[in-house]
Design a protein around this motif. Sequence first.
Motif, PDB file in Angstrom:
ATOM      1  N   GLY A 300       0.738  -1.169   0.286  1.00  0.00           N
ATOM      2  CA  GLY A 300      -0.046   0.071  -0.094  1.00  0.00           C
ATOM      3  C   GLY A 300       0.725   1.293  -0.147  1.00  0.00           C
ATOM      4  O   GLY A 300       0.194   2.426   0.059  1.00  0.00           O
ATOM      5  N   LEU A 301       2.255   1.201  -0.238  1.00  0.00           N
ATOM      6  CA  LEU A 301       2.833   2.445  -0.348  1.00  0.00           C
ATOM      7  C   LEU A 301       2.882   2.999  -1.594  1.00  0.00           C
ATOM      8  O   LEU A 301       3.344   4.403  -1.786  1.00  0.00           O
ATOM      9  N   ILE A 302       2.553   2.331  -2.855  1.00  0.00           N
ATOM     10  CA  ILE A 302       2.321   3.082  -3.967  1.00  0.00           C
ATOM     11  C   ILE A 302       0.946   2.475  -4.321  1.00  0.00           C
ATOM     12  O   ILE A 302       0.472   1.352  -4.027  1.00  0.00           O
ATOM     13  N   THR A 303       0.326   3.012  -5.371  1.00  0.00           N
ATOM     14  CA  THR A 303      -1.223   2.722  -5.887  1.00  0.00           C
ATOM     15  C   THR A 303      -0.715   1.511  -6.905  1.00  0.00           C
ATOM     16  O   THR A 303       0.478   1.693  -7.458  1.00  0.00           O
ATOM     17  N   GLU A 304      -1.670   0.932  -7.311  1.00  0.00           N
ATOM     18  CA  GLU A 304      -1.391   0.089  -8.381  1.00  0.00           C
ATOM     19  C   GLU A 304      -1.101   0.910  -9.840  1.00  0.00           C
ATOM     20  O   GLU A 304      -0.630   0.380 -10.391  1.00  0.00           O
ATOM     21  N   ASN A 327       8.346  13.828 -10.547  1.00  0.00           N
ATOM     22  CA  ASN A 327       7.133  13.854 -10.130  1.00  0.00           C
ATOM     23  C   ASN A 327       6.711  12.549  -9.415  1.00  0.00           C
ATOM     24  O   ASN A 327       5.345  12.407  -8.859  1.00  0.00           O
ATOM     25  N   LEU A 328       7.294  11.615  -9.756  1.00  0.00           N
ATOM     26  CA  LEU A 328       6.745  10.237  -8.880  1.00  0.00           C
ATOM     27  C   LEU A 328       7.076  10.198  -7.615  1.00  0.00           C
ATOM     28  O   LEU A 328       7.979  11.035  -7.134  1.00  0.00           O
ATOM     29  N   THR A 329       6.369   9.309  -6.749  1.00  0.00           N
ATOM     30  CA  THR A 329       6.664   9.139  -5.593  1.00  0.00           C
ATOM     31  C   THR A 329       8.103   8.789  -5.102  1.00  0.00           C
ATOM     32  O   THR A 329       8.756   7.942  -5.960  1.00  0.00           O
ATOM     33  N   ASP A 330       8.933   9.438  -4.261  1.00  0.00           N
ATOM     34  CA  ASP A 330      10.199   9.024  -4.073  1.00  0.00           C
ATOM     35  C   ASP A 330      10.262   7.879  -3.291  1.00  0.00           C
ATOM     36  O   ASP A 330       9.980   7.693  -2.024  1.00  0.00           O
TER      37      ASP A 330
END
Length: 493
Positions: A300-304, A327-330
């Motif tokens: 659950g730390l990043i979305t599908e 802009n992606l999740t670090d």
Amino acid sequence: MNMKNINKYLYLILLGSFTACTYDFPEEVIQEPTAGEANFTKMISVGNSLTAGFMDGALYTRSQDNSFAVILSDQMVPVGGGAFNVPNINSVNGFFGLAPDGQTPLGRLILTVNPQTGATGPAPIGLGEIPTAFTGDKSALNNFGVSGSTLLTSLIPQTGGPNVPQNPAFNPLYARFASNPGESTIIGDAAAALGNGGTFFTFWLGSNDVLGYALGGASNPAILTSNINFEQRLSLALGTMLQANPEAKGAVANIPNLNVLPYFNLVPWNALPLDQGTAAFVNQAYLQYNGGLAQLAGMGLITEAEKTRRTIVFKAGQNGFVMADKNLTDLTGFGLPSIRQSNNTDKPVLTLSTALGVAVGGNPQLVRGVSFPVEDSFVLTQMEQEESQAKITAFNALIAAAVQASSNRLVLVDVNNFLNQVLQGQVNAGGASLTASIIPPNGGFSVDGVHPNARSHAFIANLFIDAINAKWGANIPKSNPNAYPGNDLPVGG
């Protein structure tokens, strides 16, 4: 890794045959030229590369002689226009940059045919000339267009020098003709010329306050002008020109949209060709990365959706390239870089055409776009495109408001709308169309994909003439765009 076929597909365009045509204008009722309510005895032009006549990645004699400002001044002669002096560059090929040896100057870009692939793309013509100081009469100049100028650099003396690392504002193309290098300013020099008998002026600044940011892939936020700074600097620059001669009138141009520039449209998002063996080999290298994404999505730390967007999978045929995306999740804390493959919402910039598929630092294990991510400076993401376009919209509104505030003396020249019409195929002269491309004979942009070529400058001069004639009841005769050169045909092969 078998990369031998990559370079074959990294050139921009494959040109067909070209046919020279002659175009005849329909007969028109001849009207007597008149200046109307304006006075064109001495025109002064201030701006950036568009006013200077910068084309094909360089400023050179032919480009300088075919700027819209020079063409416009020529057309003003029948209505009382006088001499229009430019700071002559005296260079056949201009200066595009230095060769890989860091010393040899290279000249303007031309279209060349790769003898191995038969594909056509931009390349330096060969030897160029580093700009030298202007030796003519600086006090007699009319054209104060300086390539690379922003509103800020047009207003500060550092633009003229000194040339030291601590002065990033230094611009050799202004220093070469500045009235007092290191003390004078572009706007100050233009205003002085207008105050010394000037009667009319053109003003086209502001493009570099946003396009400079976009051309570098939106990788340097420090060079993107804020709305409030743009408004203040525009007011100061335009106000200085208006105050120089309270009787002079002027024409002010606005900023074109990103989507009309071939620079952002010539390199496809899926410009990376791989055969089946190479694709399978590279996919093995990304198994651990893709597995890490799946694990983090499961936690659950990043979305599908983000997992899918970031997953890297190559196939035989054309592929999106691996690229950095800030802009992606670090996920660096989990050992995963902020990378993904390009998609159809991305706009690679023209300079990627010669960098994609190239071994970085000569290391064959680091192939840009495959095993080494394409840097931020080579791509505009959808978010960056929207950011840049929002700035252009805001800046153009500020330009329009400034013109309206002095509507008795100024007229707006809507270059933005004109180039949108070019993009839609709605512009022609004598049956010959103008297209938003670099492909001769009808392409309206020079080989650098950003700046208009000479033929397009003639159309732009006519756009100024239409606005001026309508505003002040003048009848400045228009130029024949088909009498001006487009891009040269490809050489080599």
